[in-house]
Motif scaffolding. Structure first.
Motif, mmCIF file in Angstrom:
data_model
loop_
_atom_site.group_PDB
_atom_site.id
_atom_site.type_symbol
_atom_site.label_atom_id
_atom_site.label_comp_id
_atom_site.label_asym_id
_atom_site.label_seq_id
_atom_site.Cartn_x
_atom_site.Cartn_y
_atom_site.Cartn_z
ATOM 1 N N SER A 1 0.828 -1.212 0.000
ATOM 2 C CA SER A 1 0.000 0.000 0.000
ATOM 3 C C SER A 1 0.857 1.255 0.000
ATOM 4 O O SER A 1 0.601 2.200 -0.750
ATOM 5 C CB SER A 1 -0.934 0.000 1.206
ATOM 6 O OG SER A 1 -1.895 -1.031 1.094
ATOM 7 N N SER A 2 1.888 1.273 0.843
ATOM 8 C CA SER A 2 2.765 2.450 0.886
ATOM 9 C C SER A 2 3.559 2.580 -0.409
ATOM 10 O O SER A 2 3.817 3.698 -0.871
ATOM 11 C CB SER A 2 3.711 2.367 2.081
ATOM 12 O OG SER A 2 4.515 1.204 2.019
ATOM 13 N N CYS A 3 3.923 1.447 -1.007
ATOM 14 C CA CYS A 3 4.638 1.473 -2.293
ATOM 15 C C CYS A 3 3.784 2.133 -3.364
ATOM 16 O O CYS A 3 4.249 3.022 -4.086
ATOM 17 C CB CYS A 3 5.012 0.047 -2.705
ATOM 18 S SG CYS A 3 5.606 -0.110 -4.406
ATOM 19 N N VAL A 4 2.518 1.717 -3.459
ATOM 20 C CA VAL A 4 1.614 2.283 -4.470
ATOM 21 C C VAL A 4 1.340 3.756 -4.164
ATOM 22 O O VAL A 4 1.345 4.601 -5.063
ATOM 23 C CB VAL A 4 0.299 1.480 -4.533
ATOM 24 C CG1 VAL A 4 -0.679 2.143 -5.505
ATOM 25 C CG2 VAL A 4 0.573 0.041 -4.961
ATOM 26 N N ALA A 5 1.120 4.079 -2.882
ATOM 27 C CA ALA A 5 0.845 5.470 -2.502
ATOM 28 C C ALA A 5 2.023 6.378 -2.843
ATOM 29 O O ALA A 5 1.844 7.473 -3.395
ATOM 30 C CB ALA A 5 0.526 5.548 -1.011
ATOM 31 N N GLN A 6 3.231 5.933 -2.524
ATOM 32 C CA GLN A 6 4.422 6.730 -2.815
ATOM 33 C C GLN A 6 4.618 6.891 -4.314
ATOM 34 O O GLN A 6 5.006 7.958 -4.791
ATOM 35 C CB GLN A 6 5.643 6.081 -2.189
ATOM 36 C CG GLN A 6 5.670 6.169 -0.669
ATOM 37 C CD GLN A 6 6.790 5.353 -0.055
ATOM 38 O OE1 GLN A 6 7.671 4.852 -0.752
ATOM 39 N NE2 GLN A 6 6.768 5.204 1.259
ATOM 40 N N PHE A 7 4.342 5.824 -5.070
ATOM 41 C CA PHE A 7 4.471 5.903 -6.522
ATOM 42 C C PHE A 7 3.500 6.951 -7.079
ATOM 43 O O PHE A 7 3.880 7.781 -7.919
ATOM 44 C CB PHE A 7 4.192 4.539 -7.148
ATOM 45 C CG PHE A 7 4.308 4.514 -8.652
ATOM 46 C CD1 PHE A 7 5.530 4.282 -9.264
ATOM 47 C CD2 PHE A 7 3.196 4.754 -9.453
ATOM 48 C CE1 PHE A 7 5.639 4.280 -10.646
ATOM 49 C CE2 PHE A 7 3.308 4.752 -10.838
ATOM 50 C CZ PHE A 7 4.530 4.508 -11.424
ATOM 51 N N CYS A 8 2.249 6.921 -6.608
ATOM 52 C CA CYS A 8 1.253 7.868 -7.104
ATOM 53 C C CYS A 8 1.595 9.299 -6.692
ATOM 54 O O CYS A 8 1.407 10.238 -7.474
ATOM 55 C CB CYS A 8 -0.129 7.477 -6.589
ATOM 56 S SG CYS A 8 -0.749 5.912 -7.271
ATOM 57 N N GLN A 9 2.103 9.470 -5.473
ATOM 58 C CA GLN A 9 2.515 10.805 -5.027
ATOM 59 C C GLN A 9 3.642 11.346 -5.896
ATOM 60 O O GLN A 9 3.656 12.525 -6.253
ATOM 61 C CB GLN A 9 2.947 10.750 -3.564
ATOM 62 C CG GLN A 9 1.808 10.514 -2.587
ATOM 63 C CD GLN A 9 2.288 10.241 -1.180
ATOM 64 O OE1 GLN A 9 3.489 10.273 -0.895
ATOM 65 N NE2 GLN A 9 1.360 9.949 -0.274
ATOM 66 N N LYS A 10 4.573 10.473 -6.222
ATOM 67 C CA LYS A 10 5.685 10.880 -7.076
ATOM 68 C C LYS A 10 5.184 11.280 -8.458
ATOM 69 O O LYS A 10 5.635 12.282 -9.030
ATOM 70 C CB LYS A 10 6.695 9.750 -7.192
ATOM 71 C CG LYS A 10 7.953 10.103 -7.962
ATOM 72 C CD LYS A 10 8.952 8.950 -7.962
ATOM 73 C CE LYS A 10 10.211 9.298 -8.741
ATOM 74 N NZ LYS A 10 11.183 8.173 -8.741
ATOM 75 N N GLN A 11 4.241 10.503 -8.993
ATOM 76 C CA GLN A 11 3.675 10.848 -10.290
ATOM 77 C C GLN A 11 2.965 12.198 -10.240
ATOM 78 O O GLN A 11 3.088 13.009 -11.161
ATOM 79 C CB GLN A 11 2.699 9.762 -10.752
ATOM 80 C CG GLN A 11 3.360 8.573 -11.426
ATOM 81 C CD GLN A 11 2.380 7.807 -12.291
ATOM 82 O OE1 GLN A 11 1.195 7.731 -11.983
ATOM 83 N NE2 GLN A 11 2.860 7.246 -13.378
ATOM 84 N N ASN A 12 2.207 12.447 -9.167
ATOM 85 C CA ASN A 12 1.510 13.721 -9.026
ATOM 86 C C ASN A 12 2.490 14.882 -8.977
ATOM 87 O O ASN A 12 2.273 15.929 -9.600
ATOM 88 C CB ASN A 12 0.662 13.715 -7.746
ATOM 89 C CG ASN A 12 -0.559 12.832 -7.871
ATOM 90 O OD1 ASN A 12 -1.010 12.551 -8.976
ATOM 91 N ND2 ASN A 12 -1.102 12.401 -6.732
ATOM 92 N N ALA A 13 3.596 14.687 -8.246
ATOM 93 C CA ALA A 13 4.603 15.734 -8.147
ATOM 94 C C ALA A 13 5.231 16.017 -9.505
ATOM 95 O O ALA A 13 5.455 17.176 -9.878
ATOM 96 C CB ALA A 13 5.676 15.330 -7.134
ATOM 97 N N GLN A 14 5.510 14.957 -10.262
ATOM 98 C CA GLN A 14 6.101 15.135 -11.585
ATOM 99 C C GLN A 14 5.150 15.873 -12.516
ATOM 100 O O GLN A 14 5.571 16.744 -13.286
ATOM 101 C CB GLN A 14 6.477 13.768 -12.161
ATOM 102 C CG GLN A 14 7.647 13.099 -11.459
ATOM 103 C CD GLN A 14 7.898 11.685 -11.956
ATOM 104 O OE1 GLN A 14 7.037 11.065 -12.586
ATOM 105 N NE2 GLN A 14 9.080 11.171 -11.675
#
Length: 235
Positions: free
Chosen positions: A207-220
């Motif tokens: 869950s944290s892996c997916v959340a961090q991935f999505c946060q990174k995508q949003n930031a990009q």
């Protein structure tokens, strides 16, 4: 790619042994291309490499020395397979095995440099299944097919049959990721980079892996949008 969506090429080799460093060569290749959750088309061929097929391998796969001797040359097969899978995201079950044969057989076939470029990391349905379904007692392809009631694609340990059942497993994995992490994804499609992140993640940290991935995508995306706005302002 099709309209920005990746085409996945699900790959399987049958071989004379487990290690190319010990003289093993491919005897058969199967590839299934997948787009938008559907199987597009298939490629399969036996291949002649002058390698000897042992009685054990013949019994396991049903591929005999006679069949291999009558097959097209490996170089021809790998050239065709490389064209078929060009620009696709590569997928395999136990990808560390198939990736080696894919890389070396293409090199031996002197594939055109544009077709020999190594894809950005195979997606491995074995690693993904271990992360997503730790409760299962076995993550062998046949066991997973039975657990999930995947379609019967033919004799196991034949390249196209195994590639096709892996394709069905891959589609099941993508659907499960979409449903399990719907909140984190917020409508985003399951992309290759996310699957690679999951397969490298710890089983307890998905869950944290997916959340961090999505946060990174949003930031990009925010950074890209800011840059685009600045460029419009300058012009």
């Amino acid at each position: 790619m099709s309209e920005g969506l990746p085409i996945f090429a699900v790959l399987d080799f049958e071989t004379t042994g487990s290690s190319m460093s010990q003289g093993a060569r491919a005897t058969e290749i199967g590839i299934v291309r997948v787009l938008r959750g559907q199987i597009l088309d298939r490629y399969q061929s036996l291949m002649q490499t002058d390698a000897w097929v042992s009685p054990f391998i013949e019994q396991l796969t049903g591929i005999s020395n006679t069949m291999v001797r009558q097959a097209p040359p490996a170089a021809q097969v790998m050239q065709e397979a490389s064209v078929f899978a060009a620009d696709c995201v590569m997928v395999a079950h136990n990808a560390s095995f198939d990736r080696v044969f894919w890389r070396v057989e293409r090199k031996l076939a002197a594939c055109h440099p544009a077709l020999f470029d190594e894809p950005t990391g195979f997606i491995c349905t074995l690693m993904l299944s271990r992360r997503l379904y730790p409760e299962l007692s076995s993550h062998r392809l046949g066991a997973l097919a039975e657990s999930f009631g995947l379609p019967d694609t033919g004799r196991a340990h034949r390249a196209l049959a195994d590639a096709e059942v892996t394709a069905h497993l891959f589609l099941r994995i993508v659907r499960d990721v979409e449903q399990r992490f719907a909140t984190e994804l917020a409508g985003r499609p399951v992309c290759p980079d996310l699957l690679r992140a999951i397969q490298q993640s710890g089983k307890k940290n998905l869950s944290s892996c997916v959340a961090q991935f999505c946060q990174k995508q949003n930031a990009q995306k925010t950074v890209q949008a800011s840059k685009s706005a600045q460029q419009v302002g300058v012009s």
